[in-house]
Motif scaffolding. Structure first.
Motif, PDB file in Angstrom:
ATOM      1  N   PHE A 147       0.670  -1.279  -0.121  1.00  0.00           N
ATOM      2  CA  PHE A 147       0.090  -0.084   0.059  1.00  0.00           C
ATOM      3  C   PHE A 147       0.824   1.116  -0.083  1.00  0.00           C
ATOM      4  CE2 PHE A 147       1.040  -0.625   4.364  1.00  0.00           C
ATOM      5  CZ  PHE A 147       0.958   0.560   4.964  1.00  0.00           C
ATOM      6  N   ASN A 148       2.079   1.168   0.568  1.00  0.00           N
ATOM      7  CA  ASN A 148       2.812   2.269   0.690  1.00  0.00           C
ATOM      8  C   ASN A 148       4.045   2.256  -0.136  1.00  0.00           C
ATOM      9  OD1 ASN A 148       4.292   0.607   2.251  1.00  0.00           O
ATOM     10  ND2 ASN A 148       4.415   1.815   4.117  1.00  0.00           N
ATOM     11  N   ASP A 149       3.981   1.776  -1.200  1.00  0.00           N
ATOM     12  CA  ASP A 149       5.091   1.562  -2.079  1.00  0.00           C
ATOM     13  C   ASP A 149       5.460   2.913  -2.577  1.00  0.00           C
ATOM     14  OD1 ASP A 149       6.883   1.370  -4.255  1.00  0.00           O
ATOM     15  OD2 ASP A 149       5.733  -0.291  -5.220  1.00  0.00           O
ATOM     16  N   PRO A 150       6.834   3.531  -2.292  1.00  0.00           N
ATOM     17  CA  PRO A 150       7.025   4.768  -2.730  1.00  0.00           C
ATOM     18  C   PRO A 150       7.054   5.268  -3.985  1.00  0.00           C
ATOM     19  CG  PRO A 150       8.890   3.761  -1.593  1.00  0.00           C
ATOM     20  CD  PRO A 150       7.944   2.572  -1.717  1.00  0.00           C
ATOM     21  N   GLN A 151       7.262   4.369  -5.023  1.00  0.00           N
ATOM     22  CA  GLN A 151       7.042   4.144  -6.295  1.00  0.00           C
ATOM     23  C   GLN A 151       5.765   4.859  -6.741  1.00  0.00           C
ATOM     24  OE1 GLN A 151       8.643   1.118  -9.068  1.00  0.00           O
ATOM     25  NE2 GLN A 151       7.023   1.894 -10.682  1.00  0.00           N
ATOM     26  N   LEU A 152       4.445   4.210  -6.233  1.00  0.00           N
ATOM     27  CA  LEU A 152       3.449   4.730  -6.502  1.00  0.00           C
ATOM     28  C   LEU A 152       2.904   5.939  -5.791  1.00  0.00           C
ATOM     29  CD1 LEU A 152       1.602   1.162  -5.938  1.00  0.00           C
ATOM     30  CD2 LEU A 152       2.283   2.214  -7.954  1.00  0.00           C
ATOM     31  N   GLY A 153       3.440   6.269  -4.699  1.00  0.00           N
ATOM     32  CA  GLY A 153       3.282   7.629  -3.883  1.00  0.00           C
ATOM     33  C   GLY A 153       1.760   7.957  -3.839  1.00  0.00           C
ATOM     34  N   ILE A 154       1.162   6.830  -3.403  1.00  0.00           N
ATOM     35  CA  ILE A 154      -0.473   7.185  -2.908  1.00  0.00           C
ATOM     36  C   ILE A 154      -0.709   8.023  -1.617  1.00  0.00           C
ATOM     37  CG2 ILE A 154      -2.622   5.986  -2.607  1.00  0.00           C
ATOM     38  CD1 ILE A 154      -1.194   3.536  -4.331  1.00  0.00           C
ATOM     39  N   HIS A 172       2.811  -7.386   1.459  1.00  0.00           N
ATOM     40  CA  HIS A 172       2.511  -7.217  -0.152  1.00  0.00           C
ATOM     41  C   HIS A 172       4.131  -6.908  -0.808  1.00  0.00           C
ATOM     42  CE1 HIS A 172      -1.309  -8.692  -0.298  1.00  0.00           C
ATOM     43  NE2 HIS A 172      -1.851  -7.765   0.105  1.00  0.00           N
ATOM     44  N   PRO A 173       4.394  -7.583  -1.875  1.00  0.00           N
ATOM     45  CA  PRO A 173       5.502  -6.948  -2.588  1.00  0.00           C
ATOM     46  C   PRO A 173       5.222  -5.590  -3.029  1.00  0.00           C
ATOM     47  CG  PRO A 173       4.621  -8.552  -3.767  1.00  0.00           C
ATOM     48  CD  PRO A 173       3.648  -8.602  -2.587  1.00  0.00           C
ATOM     49  N   THR A 174       6.281  -4.625  -3.398  1.00  0.00           N
ATOM     50  CA  THR A 174       6.221  -3.464  -4.083  1.00  0.00           C
ATOM     51  C   THR A 174       5.937  -3.680  -5.493  1.00  0.00           C
ATOM     52  OG1 THR A 174       8.524  -3.708  -4.885  1.00  0.00           O
ATOM     53  CG2 THR A 174       8.342  -2.287  -2.933  1.00  0.00           C
ATOM     54  N   PHE A 175       5.447  -2.654  -6.147  1.00  0.00           N
ATOM     55  CA  PHE A 175       4.970  -2.775  -7.654  1.00  0.00           C
ATOM     56  C   PHE A 175       6.002  -3.330  -8.449  1.00  0.00           C
ATOM     57  CE2 PHE A 175       4.705  -1.011 -12.001  1.00  0.00           C
ATOM     58  CZ  PHE A 175       3.248  -1.395 -12.373  1.00  0.00           C
ATOM     59  N   ASN A 176       7.205  -3.156  -8.343  1.00  0.00           N
ATOM     60  CA  ASN A 176       8.155  -3.482  -9.176  1.00  0.00           C
ATOM     61  C   ASN A 176       8.512  -5.117  -8.873  1.00  0.00           C
ATOM     62  OD1 ASN A 176       8.805  -1.299 -10.672  1.00  0.00           O
ATOM     63  ND2 ASN A 176      10.190  -0.726  -9.414  1.00  0.00           N
ATOM     64  N   ASN A 177       8.074  -5.531  -7.781  1.00  0.00           N
ATOM     65  CA  ASN A 177       8.362  -6.903  -7.541  1.00  0.00           C
ATOM     66  C   ASN A 177       6.908  -7.852  -7.433  1.00  0.00           C
ATOM     67  OD1 ASN A 177      11.060  -6.965  -7.050  1.00  0.00           O
ATOM     68  ND2 ASN A 177      10.630  -5.869  -5.246  1.00  0.00           N
TER      69      ASN A 177
END
Length: 182
Positions: A147-154, A172-177
């Motif tokens: 939910f707090n993946d820095p790449q997504l910046g939500i 959960h994994p980050t978007f890239n993973n």
């Protein structure tokens, strides 16, 4: 009923017609014939209802194909920030997020096509959240993105010290993973 485009292919904001009078209001939250006439031809097979308190962040969830789910979501009581992330590799908005406030007051619905991760945060004291799915839940195909993946910046509109997040969603994994097949 009004339909608004979001800039994401097939991700639609729907505003049902609300009839108000001194007794309250009435609205048709779903009518297959009317939605079909507007080009929304999903065949929904499962309805879900969740209850949450202020600060809860749920997501970002999705199911892999062939068990991917399109969702028609709306708030019955309270207010949320609803968030989706486009996981469709050939989409112009791949990897981008979209958020919208959904509330009992504004009565908006969001039609989320298959191939999106979905989540929401509760910004009212409590919320009743309803969603229709066009495919049944299948635990083996269930996936998520942090939910707090820095790449997504939500921006979930919840202070970090007030956020209530399940242990599962924290892992959960980050978007890239993340694994996705759309």
């Amino acid at each position: 009923m009004e339909i608004k485009q979001t800039g994401f292919q097939d991700l639609l904001i729907i505003k049902p017609t609300k009839f108000k009078d001194s007794r309250g209001f009435f609205l048709e939250s779903y009518n297959e014939n009317k939605y079909n006439q507007l080009g929304i031809t999903n065949h929904f097979v499962q309805d879900n209802l969740s209850s949450s308190q202020y600060g809860v962040i749920r997501g970002l969830h999705y199911q892999l194909a062939p068990y991917a789910q399109a969702k028609l979501v709306h708030v019955i009581k309270g207010c949320i920030i609803d968030v989706v992330v486009d996981l469709r590799k050939n989409s112009q908005t791949f990897g981008k997020s979209f958020s919208i406030e959904l509330s009992e007051e504004n009565g908006l619905q969001l039609l989320i096509p298959q191939g999106f991760a979905h989540g929401f945060s509760v910004i009212s004291e409590e919320v009743l959240f309803s969603y229709k799915c066009d495919n049944l839940y299948n635990k083996e195909y269930e996936k998520g993105i942090l939910f707090n993946d820095p790449q997504l910046g939500i921006d979930w509109k919840i202070p970090a010290d007030k956020a209530i997040i399940s242990e599962k969603d924290k892992k959960h994994p980050t978007f890239n993973n993340a694994e996705y097949n759309f």
